[in-house]
Design an enzyme around this catalytic site. Structure first.
Site, short mmCIF file in Angstrom:
data_model
loop_
_atom_site.label_atom_id
_atom_site.label_comp_id
_atom_site.label_asym_id
_atom_site.label_seq_id
_atom_site.Cartn_x
_atom_site.Cartn_y
_atom_site.Cartn_z
N ASN A 9 37.22 -82.83 127.61
CA ASN A 9 36.10 -83.74 127.39
C ASN A 9 35.76 -83.70 125.90
O ASN A 9 35.16 -82.74 125.44
CB ASN A 9 34.91 -83.28 128.25
CG ASN A 9 33.65 -84.08 127.98
OD1 ASN A 9 33.70 -85.15 127.37
ND2 ASN A 9 32.51 -83.57 128.42
N LYS A 11 33.75 -85.46 124.33
CA LYS A 11 32.34 -85.85 124.10
C LYS A 11 32.25 -86.90 122.98
O LYS A 11 33.15 -87.72 122.83
CB LYS A 11 31.49 -84.62 123.79
CG LYS A 11 31.69 -83.50 124.82
CD LYS A 11 30.61 -82.47 124.79
CE LYS A 11 30.96 -81.35 125.72
NZ LYS A 11 29.89 -80.40 125.92
N HIS A 95 28.00 -85.50 134.33
CA HIS A 95 28.04 -84.38 133.37
C HIS A 95 26.58 -83.97 133.08
O HIS A 95 25.69 -84.82 133.01
CB HIS A 95 28.75 -84.81 132.08
CG HIS A 95 29.04 -83.65 131.18
ND1 HIS A 95 28.07 -83.09 130.39
CD2 HIS A 95 30.17 -82.94 130.97
CE1 HIS A 95 28.61 -82.06 129.73
NE2 HIS A 95 29.88 -81.95 130.07
N GLU A 97 25.11 -83.21 130.48
CA GLU A 97 24.49 -83.87 129.31
C GLU A 97 23.98 -85.26 129.70
O GLU A 97 22.98 -85.74 129.16
CB GLU A 97 25.51 -83.94 128.15
CG GLU A 97 25.68 -82.56 127.51
CD GLU A 97 27.04 -82.32 126.88
OE1 GLU A 97 27.79 -83.29 126.67
OE2 GLU A 97 27.36 -81.14 126.63
N GLU A 167 30.07 -76.67 136.60
CA GLU A 167 29.72 -76.42 135.21
C GLU A 167 28.29 -75.89 135.11
O GLU A 167 27.33 -76.69 135.07
CB GLU A 167 29.81 -77.72 134.39
CG GLU A 167 31.19 -78.32 134.35
CD GLU A 167 31.43 -79.05 133.04
OE1 GLU A 167 32.35 -78.67 132.32
OE2 GLU A 167 30.66 -79.98 132.73
N GLY A 173 28.89 -75.28 126.04
CA GLY A 173 28.69 -75.35 124.60
C GLY A 173 27.93 -74.16 124.02
O GLY A 173 27.49 -74.19 122.88
N SER A 213 32.30 -73.32 128.23
CA SER A 213 32.82 -72.40 127.20
C SER A 213 34.17 -71.79 127.57
O SER A 213 34.42 -70.61 127.32
CB SER A 213 31.79 -71.29 126.91
OG SER A 213 30.61 -71.85 126.38
C1 PEP Z 1 31.97 -79.74 128.91
O1 PEP Z 1 31.80 -80.57 128.03
O2 PEP Z 1 32.03 -80.12 130.07
C2 PEP Z 1 32.08 -78.33 128.55
C3 PEP Z 1 32.32 -77.48 129.50
O3 PEP Z 1 31.92 -78.01 127.22
P1 PEP Z 1 32.30 -76.59 126.54
O4 PEP Z 1 33.69 -76.25 126.98
O5 PEP Z 1 32.21 -76.84 125.07
O6 PEP Z 1 31.31 -75.57 127.02
#
Ligand code: PEP
Length: 253
Positions: A9, A11, A95, A97, A167, A173, A213
Site C-alpha cells: 500500500n 498510500k 483502511h 486511515e 491491521e 506506521g 509495521s
Molecule cells: C498500511 O498502510 O496498511 C500499513 C500497514 O502501513 P505500515 O506498514 O507502514 O505500518
C-alpha cells in the site's frame, strides 16, 4: 493450501515517474516468484502507468480505495468499474486511515465490497482495533463489529474473493508491529468468527493477512504462524529491496 498474499500500500506517495521506477524494479526481481500473490497498490494517479509496467507479469494491480457506485454524479470519486478498466484485480477497503480521516463506516465498507464483487475485483477488507480499544480489552468486540458490518449479506462464494487484512491501528506506521502471538491470536479469532458466520470450509479457505509495521526483519516470524497468510505492507513497500525481502520471506511459507 492458502496461497500467501503480500500487498504493498503505497498510500499518498510516489509520482508517476517514481511509480514506474519502483514497479519496474519489482518486476525485474520478482519475475520468477511463483508461490505468492503480489499486489501493488499505487496512488490512483499512477495506476495506468503501473498497469502498463507490470502487464503480463506475476504482479497484480490494486487500488487503495473506491466509491460504492459504478457511475454517476459523484464529483471526484473513482468507481470500481473505472478501476477494472485500468486493470485492477484488488482494491483495499476500510483502511484505518480512511475510517479515521474520511469517516468510512462498516456500512460504507460493505457497500464498496458489494460493488467490487459485482464488477469482479477482489476486495482487501481492513479491520482492526486502535490502541485505546486494545488497552480497554475491546479488541475482539471491534473485530466482531468490523466483520459483521463489512461482510453483511456477502455469500460464502463471494467471501472467498475477499482477503481480510488484520491491521491493529496502533501498529500502522508506528514501527511497533504486533508480535506474532498477538497477531496470531486475532487471526484465529477471525477464522473462528468466519466459521460461525459461514462454515468450516470458508474459514479454512479465507486468506487473512497481517498489516502494521511489517518489515524484512519481522516478516519471517509473523508468516510462520499458521493463520497468517501474508501481509499488507505500507512503509516497507516504498522501497524495492525491502518489499522484495518481504515477498521472498512469504514464499518460504
Ligand atoms: C498500511 O498502510 O496498511 C500499513 C500497514 O502501513 P505500515 O506498514 O507502514 O505500518
Amino acid at each position: 493450501m492458502r496461497r500467501p498474499i503480500i500487498a504493498g500500500n503505497w498510500k499518498m506517495n510516489k509520482t508517476i515517474g517514481e511509480s514506474i521506477e519502483l514497479s519496474t524494479a519489482l518486476k525485474r526481481v520478482l519475475f520468477d516468484e511463483g508461490s505468492v500473490d503480489i499486489v501493488l497498490c499505487p496512488p490512483f494517479t499512477a495506476l495506468s502507468e503501473v498497469a502498463e509496467t507490470i502487464l503480463d507479469s506475476n504482479l497484480a494491480l490494486g487500488a487503495q480505495n473506491c466509491f460504492w457506485e459504478e457511475k454517476g454524479a459523484y464529483t471526484g470519486e473513482i468507481s470500481p468499474l473505472m478501476l477494472k478498466d485500468l486493470g485492477c484485480k484488488y482494491t483495499i477497503v476500510g483502511h484505518s486511515e480512511r475510517r479515521q480521516y474520511f469517516g468510512e463506516t462498516n456500512q460504507l465498507v460493505n457497500k464498496k465490497i458489494k460493488t467490487l464483487l459485482k464488477i469482479g475485483i477482489n476486495p482487501i477488507m481492513c479491520i482492526g482495533e486502535n490502541l485505546e480499544e486494545r488497552e480497554s480489552g475491546k479488541t475482539f468486540d471491534i473485530i466482531n463489529n468490523h466483520i459483521e458490518g463489512g461482510l453483511l449479506d456477502i455469500s460464502s462464494d463471494e467471501l472467498l474473493k475477499i482477503t481480510i487484512a488484520y491491521e491493529p491501528v496502533w501498529a500502522i506506521g508506528t514501527g511497533r508491529n504486533a508480535t506474532p502471538e498477538q497477531a496470531g491470536e486475532v487471526h484465529r479469532f477471525i477464522r473462528k468468527k468466519i466459521e460461525k458466520l459461514y462454515n468450516g470450509e470458508s474459514a479454512t479457505l479465507l486468506r487473512i493477512q497481517y498489516g502494521g509495521s511489517v518489515t524484512p526483519e519481522n516478516i519471517s516470524d509473523l508468516i510462520k504462524d499458521p493463520d497468517i497468510d501474508g501481509a499488507l505492507v505500507g512503509g516497507a513497500s516504498l522501497k524495492s529491496d525491502s518489499f522484495v525481502k518481504i515477498v521472498k520471506a512469504a514464499s518460504n511459507k
